[in-house]
Scaffold this motif. Sequence first.
Motif, PDB file in Angstrom:
ATOM      1  N   PRO A 203       8.749   1.257  -4.107  1.00 37.44           N
ATOM      2  CA  PRO A 203       8.075   1.546  -2.176  1.00 37.44           C
ATOM      3  C   PRO A 203       6.671   0.716  -2.244  1.00 37.44           C
ATOM      4  CG  PRO A 203       8.388   3.232  -3.081  1.00 37.44           C
ATOM      5  CD  PRO A 203       8.716   3.322  -4.291  1.00 37.44           C
ATOM      6  N   ARG A 204       7.185  -0.693  -1.356  1.00 35.44           N
ATOM      7  CA  ARG A 204       5.771  -0.418  -1.116  1.00 35.44           C
ATOM      8  C   ARG A 204       5.577  -0.361   0.913  1.00 35.44           C
ATOM      9  NH1 ARG A 204       4.827   1.330  -5.355  1.00 35.44           N
ATOM     10  NH2 ARG A 204       3.676   0.651  -7.372  1.00 35.44           N
ATOM     11  N   PHE A 205       4.594  -0.638   0.759  1.00 40.69           N
ATOM     12  CA  PHE A 205       4.569  -0.956   2.343  1.00 40.69           C
ATOM     13  C   PHE A 205       2.629  -1.477   3.090  1.00 40.69           C
ATOM     14  CE2 PHE A 205       6.318   3.265   1.452  1.00 40.69           C
ATOM     15  CZ  PHE A 205       7.907   3.514   2.090  1.00 40.69           C
ATOM     16  N   ALA A 206       3.481  -2.144   4.032  1.00 39.78           N
ATOM     17  CA  ALA A 206       2.246  -2.948   4.250  1.00 39.78           C
ATOM     18  C   ALA A 206       2.018  -2.869   5.981  1.00 39.78           C
ATOM     19  CB  ALA A 206       1.702  -4.172   4.064  1.00 39.78           C
ATOM     20  N   ASN A 207       0.875  -2.927   6.086  1.00 39.34           N
ATOM     21  CA  ASN A 207       0.659  -3.603   8.332  1.00 39.34           C
ATOM     22  C   ASN A 207       0.067  -3.575   8.316  1.00 39.34           C
ATOM     23  OD1 ASN A 207       1.272  -2.440  11.090  1.00 39.34           O
ATOM     24  ND2 ASN A 207      -0.473  -1.410  10.674  1.00 39.34           N
ATOM     25  N   THR A 208      -0.267  -4.437   9.495  1.00 35.01           N
ATOM     26  CA  THR A 208      -1.653  -4.946  10.345  1.00 35.01           C
ATOM     27  C   THR A 208      -0.892  -5.302  11.206  1.00 35.01           C
ATOM     28  OG1 THR A 208      -1.690  -7.136   8.477  1.00 35.01           O
ATOM     29  CG2 THR A 208      -3.003  -6.917  10.292  1.00 35.01           C
TER      30      THR A 208
ATOM     31  N   LYS B 140      -8.295  -7.699  13.951  1.00 31.94           N
ATOM     32  CA  LYS B 140      -6.613  -7.153  13.458  1.00 31.94           C
ATOM     33  C   LYS B 140      -7.532  -5.698  12.499  1.00 31.94           C
ATOM     34  CE  LYS B 140      -7.997  -9.870   9.482  1.00 31.94           C
ATOM     35  NZ  LYS B 140      -6.992 -11.159   9.188  1.00 31.94           N
ATOM     36  N   VAL B 141      -6.831  -4.904  12.615  1.00 30.48           N
ATOM     37  CA  VAL B 141      -6.969  -3.809  11.373  1.00 30.48           C
ATOM     38  C   VAL B 141      -5.752  -3.784  11.145  1.00 30.48           C
ATOM     39  CG1 VAL B 141      -5.631  -2.038  13.315  1.00 30.48           C
ATOM     40  CG2 VAL B 141      -7.718  -1.248  11.077  1.00 30.48           C
ATOM     41  N   GLY B 142      -5.729  -3.008   9.078  1.00 22.34           N
ATOM     42  CA  GLY B 142      -4.549  -3.267   8.627  1.00 22.34           C
ATOM     43  C   GLY B 142      -5.315  -2.033   7.249  1.00 22.34           C
ATOM     44  N   ALA B 143      -3.596  -2.220   6.129  1.00 21.77           N
ATOM     45  CA  ALA B 143      -3.527  -1.446   5.412  1.00 21.77           C
ATOM     46  C   ALA B 143      -2.412  -1.271   4.651  1.00 21.77           C
ATOM     47  CB  ALA B 143      -4.066   0.241   5.215  1.00 21.77           C
ATOM     48  N   THR B 144      -2.338  -0.914   3.165  1.00 22.58           N
ATOM     49  CA  THR B 144      -1.317  -1.207   2.246  1.00 22.58           C
ATOM     50  C   THR B 144      -1.289   0.635   2.034  1.00 22.58           C
ATOM     51  OG1 THR B 144      -3.055  -1.368   0.716  1.00 22.58           O
ATOM     52  CG2 THR B 144      -1.683  -3.534   1.571  1.00 22.58           C
TER      53      THR B 144
ATOM     54  N   ALA C 173       1.397   7.238   1.908  1.00 21.07           N
ATOM     55  CA  ALA C 173      -0.436   7.408   2.014  1.00 21.07           C
ATOM     56  C   ALA C 173      -0.646   6.610   1.900  1.00 21.07           C
ATOM     57  CB  ALA C 173      -0.219   7.976   1.171  1.00 21.07           C
ATOM     58  N   LYS C 174      -2.009   6.061   2.633  1.00 23.56           N
ATOM     59  CA  LYS C 174      -2.873   5.379   2.567  1.00 23.56           C
ATOM     60  C   LYS C 174      -3.100   4.763   1.413  1.00 23.56           C
ATOM     61  CE  LYS C 174      -6.647   3.081   5.473  1.00 23.56           C
ATOM     62  NZ  LYS C 174      -7.830   3.268   6.439  1.00 23.56           N
ATOM     63  N   VAL C 175      -3.744   3.663   0.710  1.00 23.60           N
ATOM     64  CA  VAL C 175      -3.814   3.345  -0.587  1.00 23.60           C
ATOM     65  C   VAL C 175      -5.434   2.350  -0.400  1.00 23.60           C
ATOM     66  CG1 VAL C 175      -3.764   2.057  -2.095  1.00 23.60           C
ATOM     67  CG2 VAL C 175      -1.981   2.607  -1.210  1.00 23.60           C
ATOM     68  N   ASP C 176      -5.154   1.211   0.355  1.00 23.97           N
ATOM     69  CA  ASP C 176      -6.870   0.768   1.048  1.00 23.97           C
ATOM     70  C   ASP C 176      -6.572  -0.162   2.518  1.00 23.97           C
ATOM     71  OD1 ASP C 176      -5.550  -1.634   0.777  1.00 23.97           O
ATOM     72  OD2 ASP C 176      -6.088  -1.404  -1.452  1.00 23.97           O
ATOM     73  N   GLY C 177      -7.856  -0.323   2.909  1.00 21.97           N
ATOM     74  CA  GLY C 177      -8.270  -0.795   4.232  1.00 21.97           C
ATOM     75  C   GLY C 177      -8.782  -2.445   4.873  1.00 21.97           C
ATOM     76  N   PHE C 178      -8.839  -2.267   5.827  1.00 21.37           N
ATOM     77  CA  PHE C 178      -9.190  -3.462   6.780  1.00 21.37           C
ATOM     78  C   PHE C 178     -10.004  -3.132   7.992  1.00 21.37           C
ATOM     79  CE2 PHE C 178      -5.469  -5.519   5.546  1.00 21.37           C
ATOM     80  CZ  PHE C 178      -5.201  -6.454   7.276  1.00 21.37           C
ATOM     81  N   ILE C 179     -10.162  -3.641   8.943  1.00 22.21           N
ATOM     82  CA  ILE C 179     -10.815  -4.260   9.852  1.00 22.21           C
ATOM     83  C   ILE C 179     -11.819  -5.370   9.982  1.00 22.21           C
ATOM     84  CG2 ILE C 179     -12.351  -2.163  10.029  1.00 22.21           C
ATOM     85  CD1 ILE C 179     -11.205  -1.348  12.866  1.00 22.21           C
ATOM     86  N   SER C 180     -11.324  -5.881  11.591  1.00 15.42           N
ATOM     87  CA  SER C 180     -11.894  -7.069  11.884  1.00 15.42           C
ATOM     88  C   SER C 180     -13.586  -6.541  12.009  1.00 15.42           C
ATOM     89  CB  SER C 180     -11.581  -7.186  12.418  1.00 15.42           C
ATOM     90  OG  SER C 180     -10.943  -8.471  13.007  1.00 15.42           O
TER      91      SER C 180
END
Length: 420
Positions: free
Chosen positions: A354-359, A371-375, A384-391
């Motif tokens: 399983p792998r998950f993502a969101n933005t 935007k904000v998101g993570a894998t 569990a969150k692996v890494d993320g990003f945000i404007s």
Amino acid sequence: MSLNRRTFMAAASAAVTALSAPMVLAQGRPRVVIVGGGAGGATAARYIAKDSDGAIDVTLIEPSRQYYTCFFSNLYLGGFREMNSLGHSYGGLAADYGINVVHDWATGVDRDAKTVALAGGGAVPYDRLILSPGIDFIEGSVAGWDLSSQNAMPHAYKAGSQTELLKAQIMAMPEGGTFAMVAPPNPYRCPPGPYERVSMVAHLLKNTNPTAKILIVDPKEKFSKQGLFEEGWANHYDGMIERVGPDFGGDNVTVDHNAMTVDIDGEVTKVDACNVIPAMKAGHIAEMAGITEGNWAPVNAADMSSKMDENIHVLGDACAQGDMPKSGFSANSQAKVCANAVRGALTGSTVFPPRFANTCWSLIDTDDGVKVGATYEATDEKIAKVDGFISATGETSEVRAATYRESVGWYDGITSDMFG
């Protein structure tokens, strides 16, 4: 890389395509019943039906014949979308994928008999049940408001007629009037995000009623993308928006839909339109199935199965899964993991890790998207969150416009991923 319909669909397909042929069970085709036709339920139904190639009997139970997305519904309030652009039919799921689409309310789950009761009578049997019912509201979480108040003070948290009602009330405000929002506590469904909604209401009022005011009553000390929103509000709507947090009574609010007043820690304010967004919990069918703990339904991260019943899976807003937000993208991502696991369990096909993502995208003003998101990954305890990003604050107008275009491409992609 910008996200458009083609790249979204290609990535989705690569994530879940199975390599082995299905195994037909002795008693006939295994049966999967899905309750709720949103980003989680529609996606799960389509992927199970499509990838099992007829080996699994799939039934989708959804009372609405037309689904209106919560994501981008704020843009309707701001004048960037028409309501009909947010509506999607279930006809393709039935015609193109052989899914049994039942437009009725699921009123109960018999876990021993493995059946789902319908309001119209009868019951639908299942081998695996997937619940994706979205949210319901916690009674009494905003003093003075209940569902009987929703026509005077709309929540507009289930897109469609409530969204249209809220916009009509905003448009009917007198010159220089006040729009109030009672924001929800954490955790809450997003989209339709409260602070993007404030931005879109401000955009609408700036063009139709520029001396109007917006009052946010907020029980939370802080909120997602706060710095980006506050920067945008200062740039585009200076002096229009006031936020009252818990330090000044934002967690002690009473509304009166007859008098159209908001009482903040004893100080009463007359308002002209009011959007009340109460605290939330899992859609009621999850509670009726006996798989909730507190307000939400806990699940195993590897396959979104209920921690209380291995034959039931819970997707999207209704589940307690760990670090993912309650968003349409999250529900869609979880649905594909769940569909792959359910198909594997019922037919013996390959199950991928399983792998998950969101933005989560938000529009602040014309071509000002953030935007904000993570894998994420599945652990024994949670997603569990692996890494993320945000404007970043201070981005150029070109970057912000590109972010907005990316969100439009994502919308086209995810709705095609849901409905085909």
